[in-house]
Design an enzyme around this catalytic site. Sequence first.
Site, PDB file in Angstrom:
ATOM      1  N   CYS A   2       0.819  -1.194   0.000  1.00 33.02           N
ATOM      2  CA  CYS A   2       0.000   0.000   0.000  1.00 33.02           C
ATOM      3  C   CYS A   2       0.864   1.260   0.000  1.00 33.02           C
ATOM      4  CB  CYS A   2      -0.950   0.086   1.192  1.00 33.02           C
ATOM      5  SG  CYS A   2      -2.059  -1.300   1.349  1.00 33.02           S
ATOM      6  N   ARG A  27       4.053  -0.163  -4.697  1.00 32.44           N
ATOM      7  CA  ARG A  27       3.832  -0.690  -3.353  1.00 32.44           C
ATOM      8  C   ARG A  27       2.544  -1.508  -3.238  1.00 32.44           C
ATOM      9  NH1 ARG A  27       7.030   2.312   0.301  1.00 32.44           N
ATOM     10  NH2 ARG A  27       5.770   1.524   1.990  1.00 32.44           N
ATOM     11  N   TRP A  74      -2.674  -2.926  -1.607  1.00 35.48           N
ATOM     12  CA  TRP A  74      -2.319  -4.339  -1.745  1.00 35.48           C
ATOM     13  C   TRP A  74      -3.164  -5.037  -0.682  1.00 35.48           C
ATOM     14  CZ3 TRP A  74      -0.303  -8.258   1.305  1.00 35.48           C
ATOM     15  CH2 TRP A  74       0.181  -9.389   0.621  1.00 35.48           C
ATOM     16  N   ASN A 100      -1.801   2.029   5.635  1.00 32.08           N
ATOM     17  CA  ASN A 100      -0.849   1.027   5.154  1.00 32.08           C
ATOM     18  C   ASN A 100      -0.427   0.213   6.369  1.00 32.08           C
ATOM     19  OD1 ASN A 100       1.286  -0.421   4.038  1.00 32.08           O
ATOM     20  ND2 ASN A 100       2.718   1.304   4.192  1.00 32.08           N
ATOM     21  N   GLY A 101      -0.725  -1.083   6.367  1.00 38.49           N
ATOM     22  CA  GLY A 101      -0.378  -1.920   7.522  1.00 38.49           C
ATOM     23  C   GLY A 101      -1.515  -2.871   7.824  1.00 38.49           C
ATOM     24  N   GLU A 485      18.091 -17.310  -6.992  1.00 39.64           N
ATOM     25  CA  GLU A 485      17.663 -15.978  -7.413  1.00 39.64           C
ATOM     26  C   GLU A 485      17.116 -15.995  -8.846  1.00 39.64           C
ATOM     27  OE1 GLU A 485      16.871 -13.396  -6.065  1.00 39.64           O
ATOM     28  OE2 GLU A 485      17.011 -11.804  -7.547  1.00 39.64           O
ATOM     29  N   LYS A 489      13.337 -14.877  -9.804  1.00 38.65           N
ATOM     30  CA  LYS A 489      13.038 -13.827 -10.803  1.00 38.65           C
ATOM     31  C   LYS A 489      12.029 -14.352 -11.820  1.00 38.65           C
ATOM     32  CE  LYS A 489      14.011 -11.013  -9.325  1.00 38.65           C
ATOM     33  NZ  LYS A 489      14.732 -10.775  -8.113  1.00 38.65           N
ATOM     34  N   GLU A 492       8.407 -14.895 -10.276  1.00 42.50           N
ATOM     35  CA  GLU A 492       7.630 -13.729  -9.846  1.00 42.50           C
ATOM     36  C   GLU A 492       7.140 -12.877 -11.008  1.00 42.50           C
ATOM     37  OE1 GLU A 492       9.502 -11.008  -7.057  1.00 42.50           O
ATOM     38  OE2 GLU A 492      11.411 -11.150  -8.075  1.00 42.50           O
ATOM     39  N   HIS A 508      18.609 -36.324  -5.834  1.00 40.96           N
ATOM     40  CA  HIS A 508      17.842 -36.771  -4.661  1.00 40.96           C
ATOM     41  C   HIS A 508      16.347 -36.491  -4.835  1.00 40.96           C
ATOM     42  CE1 HIS A 508      21.494 -37.710  -2.506  1.00 40.96           C
ATOM     43  NE2 HIS A 508      21.986 -36.549  -2.902  1.00 40.96           N
ATOM     44  N   LYS A 607       6.158  -4.215  -3.923  1.00 43.31           N
ATOM     45  CA  LYS A 607       7.594  -4.005  -3.768  1.00 43.31           C
ATOM     46  C   LYS A 607       8.053  -4.116  -2.320  1.00 43.31           C
ATOM     47  CE  LYS A 607      11.630  -2.745  -5.326  1.00 43.31           C
ATOM     48  NZ  LYS A 607      12.360  -3.800  -6.040  1.00 43.31           N
TER      49      LYS A 607
HETATM   50  C1  AGP Z   1      12.502  -9.635  -5.120  1.00 44.35           C
HETATM   51  O1  AGP Z   1      12.438  -9.683  -6.503  1.00 44.35           O
HETATM   52  C2  AGP Z   1      11.247  -9.694  -4.426  1.00 44.35           C
HETATM   53  N1  AGP Z   1      10.283  -8.828  -4.949  1.00 44.35           N
HETATM   54  C3  AGP Z   1      11.265  -9.894  -2.932  1.00 44.35           C
HETATM   55  O2  AGP Z   1      11.692 -11.206  -2.730  1.00 44.35           O
HETATM   56  C4  AGP Z   1      12.122  -8.960  -2.048  1.00 44.35           C
HETATM   57  O3  AGP Z   1      13.474  -9.182  -2.270  1.00 44.35           O
HETATM   58  C5  AGP Z   1      11.769  -9.192  -0.574  1.00 44.35           C
HETATM   59  O4  AGP Z   1      10.435  -8.868  -0.370  1.00 44.35           O
HETATM   60  C6  AGP Z   1      12.649  -8.424   0.384  1.00 44.35           C
HETATM   61  O5  AGP Z   1      12.523  -7.051   0.205  1.00 44.35           O
HETATM   62  P1  AGP Z   1      13.552  -6.048   0.860  1.00 44.35           P
HETATM   63  O6  AGP Z   1      14.877  -6.302   0.229  1.00 44.35           O
HETATM   64  O7  AGP Z   1      13.020  -4.691   0.544  1.00 44.35           O
HETATM   65  O8  AGP Z   1      13.586  -6.331   2.330  1.00 44.35           O
END
Ligand code: AGP
Length: 612
Positions: A2, A27, A74, A100-101, A485, A489, A492, A508, A607
């Site tokens: 949010c 956000r 969100w 927001n929260g 990673e 990527k 997501e 395994h 984000k």
């Molecule tokens: C990364 O592509 C993600 N969107 C997510 O995993 C992110 O890295 C995670 O939420 C942590 O965020 P931060 O680094 O702002 O703490």
Amino acid sequence: MCGIVGYYGTKDAVPLLLKGLKRLEYRGYDSAGLALLSDTGIEIMKKAGKVMDLERVVDDSVLKGTIGMGHTRWATHGEPNDTNAHPHLDQTGKFALIHNGIIENYSSIKTYLEQKGIQFRTETDTEVLVQLISFLYSENGKSFEKAVRKALKQVVGTYGIIVLFADEPQKMIAARHGSPLVMGVNSGEYFIASDASPIVDHTREVVYLEENEYVLINESGHRIKRLDDEKELNRPTSRIDFSIEEIEKGNYPHYMLKEINEQEHTITDTMRGRLRLDEGSVHLGGIQEHLLRIESARDIYITACGTSWHAGMIGKYLLEEYAGIPVHLEYASEFRYRNPIVDGKSVIIAISQSGETADTIAALKKAKDMGALTMGICNVVGSTISRETDCGIYTHAGPEIGVASTKAFTAQVSVLFMLALHFGRKNGLNKAKGVQLAKSLAEIGPFVKNIISNTESIEAIAKDTVEADNFLYLGRGMGFPIALEGALKLKEISYIHAEGYPAAEMKHGPIALIDEKMPVVFLAPHDKTFEKVVSNIQEVKARRGKVITVTNKVTKELEKLSDYIIEVPTPHSWIFPILSVIPLQLLAYHLAVLRGCDVDMPRNLAKSVTVE
Ligand code: AGP
């Protein structure tokens, strides 16, 4: 999660708020709304969908005023529809609130208010708070400010809020607990926002509200107080350190692509002024005062979430290998509810791009309460983690807007390389080796440029694999966190199912998945793991998997075994993790674009994850 924005001034608030919401949209982007305050009352307009969907229906003949607020959501409580979108009104329609929260005890407060005859319209936790403020206002002497304070003392959870009240049309109150708020100040005009990005168009002078503080703005200025104290606080302003260009897309089709490309410079920016090439060492100003304690730490905990956790794994491997310090890597969400062995001899490093991730903040607080020294590795200057840690290192990658983290990751990894070099040199790494490693970090720019210039060949691989429903990413040693990673990527932003595994773990279990439809991405640096990785590639090839190999040196054998090879030349194989993630970012990007996905705002994500 949010974004909230408020304007108090003399200009027409609507265009200003809509522009602010677009800046904050990363956000949260499932619904958006506006509230405008005037002598005739409060007008609100809200809509499921993105800010542009709201913009289409905004009627500026109805929504008029110079005091107002906006929200981009969100969803946590209640599905994303027009009704559950913020702002929320109380039963009388006189109080409006954006939030927001999460209000964790919303259910008991709601039951209490319902017993008092208050009717609710939405499924949100936020409506409970605005109804509570309204209820306390009429029960307790009709003071707007007191009602807000009192209500906030009763709620459990996290909030960044703005509240407006129709009967006091020259006032705005904003408060924070666990969710960030920044106030921009510009001769008689005020801007409140979840971060500085909507403010930078108007002023660079900002005040960061601290935990449990609120600000009341009226015709005579602003007052900041703690929620539990009547004393007015005097807060000097800070200056926003980024430019408007940095938060705009420029000529790129997506923020993510812009941010991938920026790595040619951002990685170097992270290390600028910190590497001591002649000494083979590093100077990290932000931790200087605490060096002795860090150097004598019994153990280091690294805690983070998501991509930042992957960076943490690289940090663990590096610090153990080069500096000989035992490092525990912890998901922040697990650490906060476990009983870790932490005390005054421990150091905790919290890695976070945003510096606002709820779980990471909670893990950090827990370690602090247990006596550990806290260090932050953050990108956002002035963020909660950067302010609440004993010391820290900024990554200086510039604002990252795309939800998928790219340049922030390589910046975090660069910081961890510098930390490893620093502590390595203290713990026996000789000068000649230190100089060699430092030089390879300093020389990285052209190597990044070279990878990015190969984007067309990566796009070609994406075209050939776009029909795949699953991907595997495999690596050993430093290749393992990069595999994780790369897989994150891909899932997501393209919604293709992808898993990262240590290459040796494949046999395994995951090997059962391999057939001619399964692309398998291998990280194959020429280091001590190389021959073993080649054996794993053989195993995949024998089962007709489609092999995509990322390596810093192409060999005949790799050529024979791989369907596709991405060559990532490196000045030294130790920096392979920083460089090898870039083609994986590009692969995910191209696959997502080919599949028609919203790269910068992938479904269900946001984000900055400010709820647990
Ligand atoms: C990364 O592509 C993600 N969107 C997510 O995993 C992110 O890295 C995670 O939420 C942590 O965020 P931060 O680094 O702002 O703490």
